[in-house]
Design a protein around this motif. Structure first.
Motif, PDB file in Angstrom:
ATOM      1  N   ARG A 113      -0.832  -7.857  -1.069  1.00 36.82           N
ATOM      2  CA  ARG A 113      -1.762  -6.793  -0.953  1.00 36.82           C
ATOM      3  C   ARG A 113      -1.228  -5.749  -1.752  1.00 36.82           C
ATOM      4  N   ARG A 137      -0.286   5.261  -2.026  1.00 37.20           N
ATOM      5  CA  ARG A 137      -0.277   4.291  -1.120  1.00 37.20           C
ATOM      6  C   ARG A 137       0.545   4.762   0.251  1.00 37.20           C
ATOM      7  N   GLY A 138       1.233   5.892   0.090  1.00 38.21           N
ATOM      8  CA  GLY A 138       2.154   6.158   1.067  1.00 38.21           C
ATOM      9  C   GLY A 138       3.397   5.398   1.475  1.00 38.21           C
ATOM     10  N   VAL A 139       3.828   4.715   0.558  1.00 37.15           N
ATOM     11  CA  VAL A 139       4.846   3.911   0.362  1.00 37.15           C
ATOM     12  C   VAL A 139       5.564   3.718  -0.846  1.00 37.15           C
ATOM     13  N   GLU A 185       1.622  -1.463   5.413  1.00 35.35           N
ATOM     14  CA  GLU A 185       2.344  -0.963   4.152  1.00 35.35           C
ATOM     15  C   GLU A 185       2.663   0.670   4.481  1.00 35.35           C
ATOM     16  N   GLY A 186       3.367   0.862   5.278  1.00 37.85           N
ATOM     17  CA  GLY A 186       3.921   2.325   5.605  1.00 37.85           C
ATOM     18  C   GLY A 186       2.893   3.038   6.450  1.00 37.85           C
ATOM     19  N   PRO A 187       3.325   4.340   6.648  1.00 39.18           N
ATOM     20  CA  PRO A 187       2.798   5.041   7.770  1.00 39.18           C
ATOM     21  C   PRO A 187       1.237   5.441   7.410  1.00 39.18           C
ATOM     22  N   LEU A 188       0.997   5.612   6.229  1.00 39.19           N
ATOM     23  CA  LEU A 188      -0.320   6.098   5.705  1.00 39.19           C
ATOM     24  C   LEU A 188      -1.315   4.844   6.083  1.00 39.19           C
ATOM     25  N   ASP A 189      -0.838   3.595   5.747  1.00 42.62           N
ATOM     26  CA  ASP A 189      -1.455   2.484   6.079  1.00 42.62           C
ATOM     27  C   ASP A 189      -1.721   2.342   7.666  1.00 42.62           C
TER      28      ASP A 189
END
Lengths: 267, 217, 217
Positions: free
Chosen positions: B99, B123-125, A30-34
């Motif tokens: 999720r 969430r960075g997204v 779910e994206g770079p942070l994930d």
């Protein structure tokens, strides 16, 4: 360097699988942070004590590997990579007193905070989902008895309503609804009716102005109305395939003629 | 002096408390949705004291197979949590939440009122429309007040039916809320040196005020 | 914990009866249909005695706001019969009377006793049954004497509760057309209707005579 980083981390099967999963299934993240959070797990320390520098290296190695494998990385992964490369250089180089802006440590602390917060939200979400949930662990009355809504409608009317109502009826005959004065209006219906009777004779191209009804061409207001109606009616007849029209140039007279079967119009 | 019907009604005494208890029991039992105090007042005979009656009911059902739960300012009977295993037959298979949806829900619950941009920051997204739609459709989140920041973005908050679903009396009872707040993890900390520094700090203030309002009484 | 492992389950003793009672309580509460003894046996832990448990539940709820009822060979909770009145919620809605109803009512008030055919003639449209029924239900009109004309049609007259509602002492107090005009309730329209106007004023007079007859006794 990239290879090295990953080799280092392949101590357990699960870690190795995680590392492989990263490569194969970028979409699953779910994206770079994930992705960063997942990578941080290999450090096996409290998120507060995590080495952002090491994490940056791992991330960059991941991006590098993806490039080698010709995997398409979404733009935000690349943006993060650029930012981490910048952060890495800040962390490695001695601070430049001339340079404005936050220090590498501040930026690293913020990233650590973001990771910790994301992790905290994930834990909270897990706790939330693990609660006794209605319809799964806890149940409502299965046979709820509907509350019968006895709707009592009271109707209201005032004496004024009543009198106005009566007045309305008793004066209806006197009442003439407002209508526009239509003396100088020639409607499309009128025109259509007139033309339907005439087009049978229109074998040759004729100026549509010749279809204006008698007595409508002198008064300008009447002529305008009649011309507009006749033109609109002509279009309607064209649409129905009954006539053809043509105009040689802008503002030239519009001509019409009866449409002949199997004979395509030239316009 | 009050309205004429009320005068008339007050001629009759309210039923004894024990009777009021029976009435509250019946009303709450009959409904599958939580019944608010206000609705109880509207449905009980004039002069009743639903609050006292509720307390009696709650005590009576303590430890039973069915218990009285408070949800927001409403009450509902629910089966005891430890007996869920008996109810498999009653379980309605619900669509599994993604999720993204689960995380988004948690972020809204813990950070409410929260804007889409703030959820995305955490969430960075980016948050997909479908995720928010799904949560709204489940009636677990709804729109809150607009934020007083440039663009006046809408915010999201959780609903009473969220509380009901997760067995929470109020949003203050979210698991681990206090710890998270103490750890500063519910703050909206801006990126150091970011251009939006001042704006976001202002945001923070508004945020915290809003949260205070929502979480504390 | 489910079906096939019955052997395994029988290794454990059935829960105490008090616990079985809680279970039965929860199952009956959550089930959307009455639950049969057989079904209870299937759902309770192995070795349970649902019959005894049901008896305990039944006793516990005796005289409460909710009672356990046997329906065929199955059981279900029901709110106590004497509390049925609580399951109704009366909402009073005020609606404006439709134009057709107002006009019909006005004609009856001014022309009573008047037949349906006469009303239709005056309004110029047919009068729906619903309109008349509604006015009767509102107790604003009632049937008057039959008219001594062919077919002996029924007539309608207004009721005392009509007068009460509109604050009139008698139907004679209804203003005539002249007064309506004076009060600005009638638009002053010129000539074409002049003839009918006079007619109707005459009508009014006749009416009033009839009304006198009706209301004075």
């Amino acid at each position: 360097m990239a290879e090295e980083e990953f080799e280092e981390d392949t101590l357990s099967v699960s870690d190795r699988m995680a590392a492989e999963a990263l490569i194969i299934d970028v979409d699953g993240y779910e994206g770079p942070l994930d992705l960063l959070l997942t990578l941080s797990r290999t450090q096996k320390v409290d998120l507060r004590k995590i080495s952002i520098l090491q994490l940056a290296r791992q991330y960059l190695a991941f991006v590098e590997k993806a490039r080698v494998l010709r995997l398409e990385l979404a733009a935000d992964y690349l943006v993060m990579a650029a930012w981490l490369a910048f952060l890495k250089s800040r962390l490695l180089l001695p601070p430049d007193p001339e340079e404005e802006g936050p220090s590498g440590e501040e930026l690293a602390a913020h990233l650590a905070f973001q990771l910790e917060r994301l992790q905290a939200m994930r834990d909270a979400a897990a706790k939330l989902m693990a609660r006794d949930r209605l319809g799964r662990d806890v149940f409502a009355r299965g046979q709820s008895e509907e509350v019968a809504r006895v709707r009592k409608v009271t109707y209201s009317a005032t004496l004024l309503d009543l009198m106005q109502g009566y007045a309305r009826i008793r004066t209806r005959d006197e009442f003439r609804p407002f209508v526009m004065d239509r003396d100088a209006v020639y409607t499309m219906e009128n025109a259509l009716e007139r033309m339907r009777g005439l087009i049978g004779f229109a074998g040759e191209w004729t100026d549509i102005s010749s279809y204006l009804p008698d007595g409508w061409s002198d008064d300008p207001a009447k002529r305008r109305s009649a011309t507009a109606a006749t033109f609109a009616a002509t279009l309607e007849l064209v649409k129905n395939g009954q006539v053809e029209i043509r105009q040689s140039e802008t503002f030239a007279p519009i001509q019409l003629r009866k449409r002949i079967e199997g004979h395509d119009g030239s316009a | 002096m009050e309205a004429p019907e009320e005068q008339e009604q007050s001629l009759f005494e309210a039923p004894p408390l024990a009777e009021q208890e029976r009435m509250v029991e019946a009303i709450l039992f009959a409904s599958s949705d939580p019944v608010s105090l206000r609705e109880l007042i509207g449905r009980l005979p004039h002069g009743s004291d639903p609050k006292a009656a509720i307390e009696l009911v709650q005590k009576r059902y303590e430890g039973r197979g069915v218990v009285l739960r408070k949800i927001g300012d409403a009450w509902a009977f629910r089966t005891a949590g430890d007996l869920g295993f008996l109810m498999q037959k009653e379980t309605v298979e619900t669509r599994k939440l993604s999720r993204a949806a689960i995380e988004t829900l948690a972020i809204i619950a813990y950070h409410q009122p929260v804007t889409r941009a703030e959820i995305e920051e955490i969430r960075g997204v980016s948050v997909s429309r479908g995720t928010v739609d799904q949560l709204i459709e489940l009636e677990w989140i709804r729109f809150g007040r607009r934020k007083m920041t440039p663009g006046r973005p809408v915010t999201y908050v959780v609903t009473p039916s969220f509380l009901d679903h997760f067995g929470l009396e109020s949003a203050r009872d979210l698991p681990g809320l206090k710890e998270l707040r103490a750890a500063g993890l519910l703050e909206n900390r801006p990126l150091p040196g970011a251009m939006t520094l001042e704006d976001s700090e202002e945001d923070d203030v508004v945020d915290n005020e809003d949260q205070t309002e929502l979480f504390e009484d």
